[in-house]
Write a protein that holds these residues in place. Structure first.
Motif, mmCIF file in Angstrom:
data_model
loop_
_atom_site.group_PDB
_atom_site.id
_atom_site.type_symbol
_atom_site.label_atom_id
_atom_site.label_comp_id
_atom_site.label_asym_id
_atom_site.label_seq_id
_atom_site.Cartn_x
_atom_site.Cartn_y
_atom_site.Cartn_z
ATOM 1 N N GLY A 80 0.858 -1.191 0.000
ATOM 2 C CA GLY A 80 0.000 0.000 0.000
ATOM 3 C C GLY A 80 0.889 1.234 0.000
ATOM 4 N N LEU A 93 -8.620 -3.085 -0.933
ATOM 5 C CA LEU A 93 -8.079 -2.719 -2.262
ATOM 6 C C LEU A 93 -8.198 -3.896 -3.251
ATOM 7 C CD1 LEU A 93 -4.531 -1.165 -2.626
ATOM 8 C CD2 LEU A 93 -5.092 -3.271 -3.818
ATOM 9 N N LYS A 124 -15.486 7.804 -7.073
ATOM 10 C CA LYS A 124 -16.623 7.150 -7.728
ATOM 11 C C LYS A 124 -17.776 6.935 -6.739
ATOM 12 C CE LYS A 124 -14.705 6.338 -11.818
ATOM 13 N NZ LYS A 124 -15.166 7.034 -13.033
ATOM 14 N N LYS A 126 -18.964 5.079 -4.297
ATOM 15 C CA LYS A 126 -18.796 3.874 -3.462
ATOM 16 C C LYS A 126 -17.327 3.447 -3.376
ATOM 17 C CE LYS A 126 -19.700 0.582 -7.210
ATOM 18 N NZ LYS A 126 -20.511 -0.529 -7.674
ATOM 19 N N THR A 150 -0.578 1.256 -12.719
ATOM 20 C CA THR A 150 -1.379 0.367 -11.883
ATOM 21 C C THR A 150 -2.619 1.127 -11.421
ATOM 22 O OG1 THR A 150 0.699 -0.557 -11.052
ATOM 23 C CG2 THR A 150 -1.282 -1.067 -9.782
ATOM 24 N N ASP A 208 4.360 -10.576 -4.644
ATOM 25 C CA ASP A 208 3.132 -9.968 -4.102
ATOM 26 C C ASP A 208 2.596 -10.884 -2.999
ATOM 27 O OD1 ASP A 208 0.732 -8.930 -3.423
ATOM 28 O OD2 ASP A 208 0.039 -8.559 -5.468
ATOM 29 N N PHE A 261 -9.529 -5.761 -14.917
ATOM 30 C CA PHE A 261 -9.973 -6.925 -14.158
ATOM 31 C C PHE A 261 -11.466 -6.762 -13.873
ATOM 32 C CE2 PHE A 261 -5.475 -6.157 -13.108
ATOM 33 C CZ PHE A 261 -4.961 -7.263 -13.770
HETATM 34 C C1 LIG Z 1 -1.170 1.143 -4.394
HETATM 35 C C2 LIG Z 1 -1.346 -0.313 -4.220
HETATM 36 C C3 LIG Z 1 -0.882 -1.193 -5.355
HETATM 37 C C4 LIG Z 1 -1.570 -2.515 -5.386
HETATM 38 C C5 LIG Z 1 -0.882 -3.596 -6.004
HETATM 39 C C6 LIG Z 1 -1.750 -4.699 -6.555
HETATM 40 C C7 LIG Z 1 -2.517 -5.494 -5.547
HETATM 41 C C8 LIG Z 1 -3.222 -6.601 -6.216
HETATM 42 C C9 LIG Z 1 -4.453 -6.966 -5.870
HETATM 43 C C10 LIG Z 1 -5.174 -7.971 -6.654
HETATM 44 O O1 LIG Z 1 -4.621 -8.658 -7.466
HETATM 45 S S1 LIG Z 1 -6.885 -8.122 -6.412
HETATM 46 C C11 LIG Z 1 -7.386 -9.348 -7.595
HETATM 47 C C12 LIG Z 1 -7.563 -8.820 -8.979
HETATM 48 N N1 LIG Z 1 -8.679 -7.926 -9.091
HETATM 49 C C13 LIG Z 1 -9.959 -8.340 -9.033
HETATM 50 O O2 LIG Z 1 -10.243 -9.501 -8.828
HETATM 51 C C14 LIG Z 1 -11.043 -7.302 -9.256
HETATM 52 C C15 LIG Z 1 -12.081 -7.804 -10.240
HETATM 53 N N2 LIG Z 1 -13.086 -6.774 -10.500
HETATM 54 C C16 LIG Z 1 -14.162 -6.597 -9.722
HETATM 55 O O3 LIG Z 1 -14.381 -7.326 -8.765
HETATM 56 C C17 LIG Z 1 -15.089 -5.461 -10.087
HETATM 57 O O4 LIG Z 1 -14.885 -5.091 -11.410
HETATM 58 C C18 LIG Z 1 -14.869 -4.189 -9.177
HETATM 59 C C19 LIG Z 1 -13.433 -3.684 -9.265
HETATM 60 C C20 LIG Z 1 -15.222 -4.555 -7.712
HETATM 61 C C21 LIG Z 1 -15.828 -3.090 -9.666
HETATM 62 O O5 LIG Z 1 -17.098 -3.591 -9.801
HETATM 63 P P1 LIG Z 1 -18.355 -2.734 -9.372
HETATM 64 O O6 LIG Z 1 -19.561 -3.476 -9.801
HETATM 65 O O7 LIG Z 1 -18.252 -2.339 -7.943
HETATM 66 O O8 LIG Z 1 -18.133 -1.420 -10.222
HETATM 67 P P2 LIG Z 1 -19.157 -0.647 -11.158
HETATM 68 O O9 LIG Z 1 -20.374 -0.283 -10.358
HETATM 69 O O10 LIG Z 1 -19.373 -1.449 -12.412
HETATM 70 O O11 LIG Z 1 -18.349 0.656 -11.552
HETATM 71 C C22 LIG Z 1 -18.149 1.737 -10.636
HETATM 72 C C23 LIG Z 1 -17.172 2.714 -11.282
HETATM 73 O O12 LIG Z 1 -15.871 2.146 -11.268
HETATM 74 C C24 LIG Z 1 -15.383 1.960 -12.613
HETATM 75 N N3 LIG Z 1 -14.794 0.607 -12.647
HETATM 76 C C25 LIG Z 1 -15.461 -0.542 -12.603
HETATM 77 N N4 LIG Z 1 -14.601 -1.578 -12.635
HETATM 78 C C26 LIG Z 1 -13.369 -1.053 -12.716
HETATM 79 C C27 LIG Z 1 -12.078 -1.618 -12.799
HETATM 80 N N5 LIG Z 1 -11.891 -2.936 -12.819
HETATM 81 N N6 LIG Z 1 -11.036 -0.788 -12.876
HETATM 82 C C28 LIG Z 1 -11.195 0.551 -12.891
HETATM 83 N N7 LIG Z 1 -12.420 1.162 -12.820
HETATM 84 C C29 LIG Z 1 -13.473 0.353 -12.729
HETATM 85 C C30 LIG Z 1 -16.589 2.026 -13.518
HETATM 86 O O13 LIG Z 1 -16.229 2.475 -14.789
HETATM 87 C C31 LIG Z 1 -17.499 2.965 -12.770
HETATM 88 O O14 LIG Z 1 -17.112 4.291 -13.039
HETATM 89 P P3 LIG Z 1 -18.138 5.250 -13.831
HETATM 90 O O15 LIG Z 1 -18.411 4.553 -15.126
HETATM 91 O O16 LIG Z 1 -19.320 5.327 -12.935
HETATM 92 O O17 LIG Z 1 -17.415 6.537 -13.991
#
Ligand SMILES: CCCCCCC/C=C/C(=O)SCCNC(=O)CCNC(=O)[C@H](O)C(C)(C)COP(=O)(O)OP(=O)(O)OC[C@H]1O[C@@H](n2cnc3c(N)ncnc32)[C@H](O)[C@@H]1OP(=O)(O)O
Length: 309
Positions: A80, A93, A124, A126, A150, A208, A261
């Motif tokens: 983080g 996160l 956004k 939420k 990222t 990681d 993702f």
């Molecule tokens: C600084 C720290 C560095 C961190 C290092 C990395 C750590 C690694 C962690 C992981 O590997 S976690 C595992 C991999 N990731 C996942 O499994 C996530 C999979 N995705 C989801 O579960 C969902 O997509 C979500 C991210 C929970 C979002 O779904 P949700 O239904 O809550 O979103 P929406 O209502 O559809 O959209 C709201 C808003 O956010 C935008 N958005 C949606 N998804 C993403 C995304 N994947 N990335 C970026 N932005 C996203 C979406 O466009 C909406 O915005 P607006 O359109 O309203 O402007």
């Protein structure tokens, strides 16, 4: 009155300089990474994949996959980030998107200096979306090797700014957006690969160590029934499939990688990656076979293609 530590302070945040970091790796790291994204997992003598883990046919170097770039940036991020003027809960996160530009093929060992900066922050409601850019330079020559952006989705961290005008900051061109339109036609090619139950346990050895991917209790607290796969592990599987099926096994053909993702993957699930060619861009979508669910989509820009495709 001066803002308290927990209050959002855009001036403080945008003026903050993130520290430079260093990353040194060798051939062992390159091979462990490749094993972590399933290289030679279905076939230990796979002629396309052996070069990522072994000096195939006496080759001088183990060949690094282009997604190895993603590890370089993570060293400084997985614990983080402490950002003045912005607070979030790191246990909520999720990795939302990842973007990589590769400027020259990866050496199989190197010492790098990472210049890290804030590339974006959006409220956004939420959630908050935070973007960190890392430019990696080879120590000594000073040559720029790659750039990673990222994007993290910070559940519960939104609503920090004026709701009638939510805060939105991005310092990169809009044409580098990661949302892709999946073509309606049949894909050019499709690749299916099963991940192992132990996939995240193996992948984490590349650096990681977030317990979300290994500890059932931590996963439950974060809202998941069991540990989830690292997003970058899924991305690694997908890009490896594109190299095999579209780039004829040549990892140096990859210039740019983007991925969003879309949903969580659980270790042990089967990944099906569909690929479409549009000029020198491969559009792809990865689904989990067992749930018929799209989990990742994006594109890869490639340097060139042989005419036989
Ligand atoms: C600084 C720290 C560095 C961190 C290092 C990395 C750590 C690694 C962690 C992981 O590997 S976690 C595992 C991999 N990731 C996942 O499994 C996530 C999979 N995705 C989801 O579960 C969902 O997509 C979500 C991210 C929970 C979002 O779904 P949700 O239904 O809550 O979103 P929406 O209502 O559809 O959209 C709201 C808003 O956010 C935008 N958005 C949606 N998804 C993403 C995304 N994947 N990335 C970026 N932005 C996203 C979406 O466009 C909406 O915005 P607006 O359109 O309203 O402007």
């Amino acid at each position: 009155m001066a803002p308290t530590d927990s209050e959002f302070n855009p001036d403080l945040l945008l003026a903050h300089k993130l520290p430079e970091t260093r990353f040194t790796y060798n051939e062992r790291d390159v091979a462990i990474y490749a094993l972590g994204i399933g290289a030679c997992d279905q076939d230990a003598i796979d002629s396309d994949e052996l070069k990522y883990v072994y000096h195939k046919n006496g080759q001088d170097f183990i060949q690094a996959l282009p997604t190895f770039a993603s590890l370089i940036s993570l060293g400084s991020l997985t614990k983080g980030l402490d950002l003045p003027g912005f607070k979030y809960d790191p246990s909520l996160l999720l990795h939302g998107q990842h973007y990589i530009e590769i400027y020259r093929p990866f050496p199989s060992k190197a010492s790098l200096i990472n210049k890290v900066s804030l590339a974006g922050l959006q409220d956004k409601g939420k959630a908050a979306i935070l973007e960190i850019e890392t430019r990696s330079y080879e120590q000594g020559s000073g040559e720029l090797l790659c750039m990673n952006r990222t994007t993290v989705f910070l559940r519960g961290a939104g609503g920090f700014s004026n709701s009638s005008q939510p805060f939105s900051y991005k310092n990169y061109p809009s044409n580098q957006g990661l949302a892709v339109k999946i073509p309606q036609r049949q894909p050019l090619t499709v690749c299916e690969e099963r991940t192992q139950q132990s996939q995240a346990l193996l992948y984490r050895l590349s650096g990681d160590y977030n317990p979300l991917h290994s500890d059932p209790e931590v996963a439950k607290l974060a809202g998941f029934p069991r540990p989830i796969l690292h997003g970058l592990c899924t991305l690694g599987f997908a890009i490896k499939a594109i190299i095999k099926c579209v780039c004829k096994g040549d990892p140096t053909a990859v210039k740019t990688i983007s991925g969003r993702f879309l949903a969580t993957v659980f270790p042990g699930e089967t990944l099906i990656t569909e690929m479409w060619l549009e000029g020198l861009r491969v559009i792809y979508q990865t689904k989990v076979k067992e749930r018929n669910k799209a989990v990742l989509s994006g594109y890869v820009n490639i340097r060139g293609l042989s005419s036989s495709l």
